[in-house]
Write an enzyme that holds these catalytic residues in place. Structure first.
Site, PDB file in Angstrom:
ATOM      1  CE1 TYR A 166      57.520  42.315  60.751  1.00 52.14           C
ATOM      2  CE2 TYR A 166      58.740  44.223  61.535  1.00 52.14           C
ATOM      3  CZ  TYR A 166      57.581  43.461  61.539  1.00 52.14           C
ATOM      4  OH  TYR A 166      56.515  43.839  62.284  1.00 52.14           O
ATOM      5  CB  SER A 169      57.056  35.631  63.256  1.00 53.08           C
ATOM      6  OG  SER A 169      55.708  35.999  63.484  1.00 53.08           O
ATOM      7  CG  ASP A 170      58.818  42.088  64.252  1.00 58.02           C
ATOM      8  OD1 ASP A 170      57.804  42.407  64.901  1.00 58.02           O
ATOM      9  OD2 ASP A 170      59.764  42.878  64.032  1.00 58.02           O
ATOM     10  CD1 TRP A 171      52.105  42.267  66.378  1.00 64.94           C
ATOM     11  CD2 TRP A 171      53.945  41.145  66.938  1.00 64.94           C
ATOM     12  NE1 TRP A 171      51.923  41.744  67.638  1.00 64.94           N
ATOM     13  CE2 TRP A 171      53.023  41.059  68.005  1.00 64.94           C
ATOM     14  CE3 TRP A 171      55.159  40.479  67.089  1.00 64.94           C
ATOM     15  CZ2 TRP A 171      53.278  40.376  69.191  1.00 64.94           C
ATOM     16  CZ3 TRP A 171      55.422  39.793  68.270  1.00 64.94           C
ATOM     17  CH2 TRP A 171      54.509  39.746  69.297  1.00 64.94           C
ATOM     18  N   GLY A 201      56.045  39.393  59.509  1.00 67.01           N
ATOM     19  CA  GLY A 201      57.163  38.617  60.078  1.00 67.01           C
ATOM     20  C   GLY A 201      57.163  37.162  59.661  1.00 67.01           C
TER      21      GLY A 201
END
Ligand code: BGC
Length: 944
Positions: free
Chosen positions: A450, A481-483, A486
């Site tokens: 992030y 990507s992170d959630w 992200g």
């Protein structure tokens, strides 16, 4: 100038650094270079094995003195083999270089030639050296056995190398995606034949009297079967490493890569733009996260689910393993591969195809909320454990996701913090473990973090994603990507190298289509991203052999047992004065178990508390939450294993609101105080739990301080004042301040020990299991001994030192050092050997030491190797972990532990030339049981 230095100078003479751009990719030219490399490789290996064996034979004939060290004596002959690599300089000067294995960083033809010469020589030496003593020290049957074993190693290593090279040159179309030449039918048959010949040769010549003698058989000592297997494995790995260094790293696709790429060409030609975009973002949120399937073309899409301590709760119940930091404390990569295998198996049985694990952010400071998920503060340990885990998961054809890339070590500000770091610290401290995940683990996916690094969000950071991950490391998989937050953009993310936006298409959905329509993105760029996504699906055979949901493969008895074994190996005995532990069942009649209070998680009543002794403390309630069907609390475990010992449970009180006032209720109620005072021993279960630390926003996030929360210091001190046999069992992610340490004789660190944790704690306390965990992070005396932890500001700087290296640099004495852990037995160290004395920048150093169990019970020791740098021109750590070996020893038994240190592992990143450099200096080697207990010392030198 030493001879080796001379050799390197010759090799580098006239070196023309050719930048990748100007290199030819013409297939015929590339093939010529590749053939030259393979031919040189096998010739060097041949020569090295032959001269080592000839030296043995000369000793046997009496032509050389009995005490000759053949490695040293043949070094000159072996150096002549450098002539074999000369053709590489010509064939590869202008073409794309095969960048594989130990030679992946060779960027010029000359460097590649030097690498092939030095590595292949080192592989032969390393394989032969497992046999311990040279032939001169041996007589009679031992000598016959050794001669034959040396011959067998040579037969197998060269036979296997030849078979693999043949297959690599022309990989048959029949190779299944994800498999390698070692799995190919003809190569397998050929390797099995030479292995069989080698095996018979050893069995025929080596009776048990020789194979069990550590003096002769070194690290391979054991029954004839064990000895034979160990020697053959050494030859096997030599051949494996050699072929890996000669050919480009094919990652998780194995050797079927070309066929897969052709298939992808066909798919891309048939896919519409919408189909391609659909591959590039998640479609379901919240709930299990999926990406789109395209059934008409047989494209399955992904089902991604969390994983670090088991298959995340979104997909129902699953085996809950000890958290990452507990598994880091096992220092046991082989066991970690089994954990990965078990989690991968359960994930697949639930239909998941990507396991969002391992969490591999370095613990820069123990207050970081996700310390529990990581394997610790050291890049080497972290990288080895993560790669081992990934191999286990991916063996089940479930992709791992190495996360969070990168420098995501603060939770509270994770969505906005900008981490500034200089290039050298980035390369040497914060990234090498990810590099191992790619190079040694062949991870299928990487999750971007992030936070920002040097001003750019990780998902739109071209240096991290494009230059380093996909460029320098040759990563073949995809980046997701992170959630939540992200992904922050369409164009910058795409250009930087983000392939999939999770969990939905805010930027990679309609906005991406708009960008394509506006010609801001070219079709070829889009295809490059989609290619990576399809490659992962095809190479893991998710199209042809998708997972089948099978609840019988979840929470199996074998996985429950594994969770117990891992908890056993991870528990660390921090202190044990007066042999307080183990609790002797024949002498201890009454044992009181005191649990510190924590808020009861499920009631919603903030005043309701639960005793930590009667609570299965599995970790935070963030994304890594796993829910098991059953779990064992410490109290359950003690009651189940107490035998004749009477156990009494006491729940202590939370005194937060009322410290210092004489009218305050005492931490332990008066009636219980008497019980505690009269007990033969007391166990206090205390430490950290879900209200104290975890994933930011979802749970507590970063810790507020290193002190134990909820007045637990007062509870421990009160119990210790009542009973001098007070044993403290700590749970949580690790380091807490211990103002009461001198008042208690024994302290055990149990971490978040998984669903079987209570049982594991009891087994260790009663001595049914000898503790063998070692700290994967330092426990400081005071928080001021560590670098600053700033979880408030939007900008932080990460410097070169943290953890034990920081403590060493600042002369601070830790409460318990990195690597520390006691046992119910004792170990001694002797006979350090370091060979060769001088190594080239691409060579390997072999270090061995004898470890003896000097106590009365069997136990495991984790021998650790640290390197120091004498006369380096840059600031370096005082001691750097560069190797570790876990070894099981019966009472009185001695085993030789062997460490393989590639010279590349001691290189530093020279920011002036943007490359690694192995400095021509002296490297101090120290071996022992912890970073602050290193009784053996030696050294080696490197040529530049
Ligand atoms: C976490 C990741 C996790 C993802 C999906 C994020 O907030 O940082 O570690 O894999 O959520 O649950």
């Amino acid at each position: 100038m030493s001879r080796l230095a001379g050799l390197t100078a010759i090799l580098l003479l006239g070196a023309v650094p050719v930048v990748a751009k100007s290199r030819s990719t013409n297939p015929a030219a590339v093939q010529r270079c590749q053939d030259a490399v393979a031919e040189a490789g096998i010739n060097v290996a041949h020569e090295a094995f032959a001269s080592l064996a000839a030296c043995d034979a000369r000793i046997t004939r009496g032509a050389l003195p009995a005490n000759t060290n053949c490695i040293v004596a043949t070094a000159t002959d072996r150096r002549h083999s450098v002539r074999f690599v000369k053709p590489i300089r010509h064939a590869c000067r202008r073409t794309t270089l095969p960048r594989g294995g130990d030679c992946a960083d060779a960027t010029t033809a000359d460097a590649l030639a030097a690498c092939i010469a030095q590595t292949h020589d080192a592989y032969a030496v390393l394989a032969t050296q497992v046999l311990g003593r040279g032939v001169g020290a041996l007589t009679g049957r031992a000598r016959v056995c050794r001669d034959h074993a040396v011959h067998a190693i040579r037969v197998l290593a060269l036979g296997k190398l030849g078979a693999l090279e043949k297959c690599k040159r022309h990989p048959p179309a029949s190779l299944t995606p994800g498999t390698t030449c070692a799995d190919e039918r003809h190569a397998r048959r050929r390797i099995a034949t030479v292995r069989d010949i080698a095996m018979r040769t050893i069995i025929h010549a080596c009776p048990p009297s020789e194979t069990t003698s550590a003096a002769f058989a070194g690290s391979c000592a054991g029954s004839p079967d064990q000895f034979t297997a160990c020697v053959l494995d050494a030859a096997d790995s030599a051949a494996g490493a050699a072929v890996a260094a000669e050919y480009p790293d094919t990652g998780f696709c194995g050797d079927a890569g070309t066929a897969v790429e052709k298939k992808i060409d066909g798919l891309l030609a048939q896919m519409k733009t919408d189909d391609k975009i659909a591959q590039m973002h998640g479609v379901t949120y919240p709930g299990p996260s999926t990406t789109a399937a395209l059934p008409s073309l047989g494209i399955p899409g992904f089902l991604m689910n969390d994983g670090p301590r088991g298959v995340g709760a979104t997909l129902g119940r699953a085996t809950t393993f000890p958290v990452g930091i507990a598994r880091g404390a096992t220092w046991d990569p082989a066991l970690e591969t089994l954990v990965g295998d078990a989690m991968g198996g359960e994930a697949r049985a639930k239909g998941a195809t990507v396991l969002l694990a391992p969490t591999m952010n370095i613990v820069r400071h123990p207050r970081g909320g996700r310390t529990q998920e990581s394997y610790g503060e050291d890049t080497y340990l972290l990288g080895k454990m993560a790669a081992a885990f990934i191999r286990g998961v991916q063996g089940r054809r479930v992709l791992a996701s190495a996360k969070h890339f990168a420098l995501n070590s603060i939770e509270d500000t994770r969505f906005q913090v900008n981490v500034s770091v200089d290039e050298r610290s980035l390369r040497e401290v914060y990234l090498p473990h990810f590099r191992r995940a790619v190079r040694e683990g062949h991870t299928g996916s990487v999750m971007s973090a992030y936070n920002k690094v040097n001003g750019q969000y990780c998902a739109e950071n071209p240096h991290l994603l494009h230059d380093v991950l996909k460029g320098d490391w040759g990563f073949q998989g995809f980046v997701e990507s992170d959630w939540l937050l992200g992904t922050r953009s369409t164009l910058p993310s795409l250009a930087a190298g983000l392939d999939i936006e999770m969990p939905q298409g805010d930027f990679y959905g309609p906005k991406l289509l708009d960008a394509l329509n506006a010609h801001q993105v070219q079709d070829a760029d889009l295809d490059e991203h989609v290619r990576r996504i399809l490659r992962a699906q095809l190479c893991f055979r998710l199209d042809s052999d998708p997972p089948v949901v099978d609840p019988t493969q979840v929470e199996t008895p074998a996985n429950t047992q594994l969770a117990l074994n891992v908890a056993h190996e991870g528990i660390v005995l921090l202190k044990n004065a007066n042999a307080t532990l183990p609790v002797d069942r024949t002498r201890t009649h009454t044992l009181v178990v005191v649990g510190a209070p924590i808020p009861t998680p499920t009631t919603g009543d903030p005043t309701a508390t639960t005793s930590m002794a009667a609570f299965a403390n599995l970790g935070d309630f963030g994304s890594s939450t796993v829910v098991p069907t059953t779990s064992v609390t410490p109290l359950d475990g003690l009651l189940a294993t107490a035998g004749p010992v009477t156990i009494t449970h006491v729940a202590s009180r939370h005194v937060a609101a009322c410290t210092g006032d004489p009218s305050c209720p005492p931490p332990v109620p008066p009636a219980d105080a008497t019980t505690i005072a009269n007990a033969d021993a007391v166990v206090v279960v205390a430490g950290l739990a879900y209200p104290d630390e975890g994933e930011g926003l979802i749970t507590h996030g970063d810790r507020d301080s290193l002190a134990m929360p909820r007045d637990q210091d007062a509870i421990v001190a009160a119990v210790a004042a009542l009973n001098s046999r007070t044993i403290v069992v700590l749970e949580g992610s690790g380091p807490v301040l211990m103002p009461w340490i001198d008042a208690v004789p024994a302290v055990v660190e149990a971490w978040y020990p998984g669903e079987q944790g209570g049982r594991a704690i009891a087994d260790v306390l009663f001595g049914d299991v000898n503790p063998s965990g070692r700290l994967p992070l330092s426990f400081p005396e005071a928080e001021s001994d560590l670098p600053t932890f700033d979880n408030e500001h939007a900008a932080v700087v990460y410097e070169y030192f943290h953890g034990y290296r920081y403590l060493d640099e600042h002369g601070a004495t830790p409460l318990f050092p990195f690597g520390h852990g006691l046992s119910y037995t004792t170990f001694s160290y002797a006979n350090l050997t370091v060979t060769p004395a001088t190594v080239g920048p691409w060579g390997h150093v072999r270090v061995s030491a004898d470890v003896t169990n000097t106590g009365r019970v069997a136990g495991d020791e984790v021998a650790q190797l640290y390197v120091g740098y004498e006369g380096s021109r840059v600031t370096r750590a005082m001691d750097d972990l560069k190797g570790f070996v876990r070894v099981h020893l019966a009472p009185g038994e001695t085993k030789t532990v062997v460490f393989d240190v590639p010279a590349r592992d001691v290189a530093f990143w020279d920011s002036n030339v943007s490359d690694w450099e192995v400095e021509p200096i002296t490297y101090r080697v120290r071996v022992g049981p912890s970073s602050r207990g290193l009784p053996l010392e030696g050294s080696f030198a490197a040529t530049g």
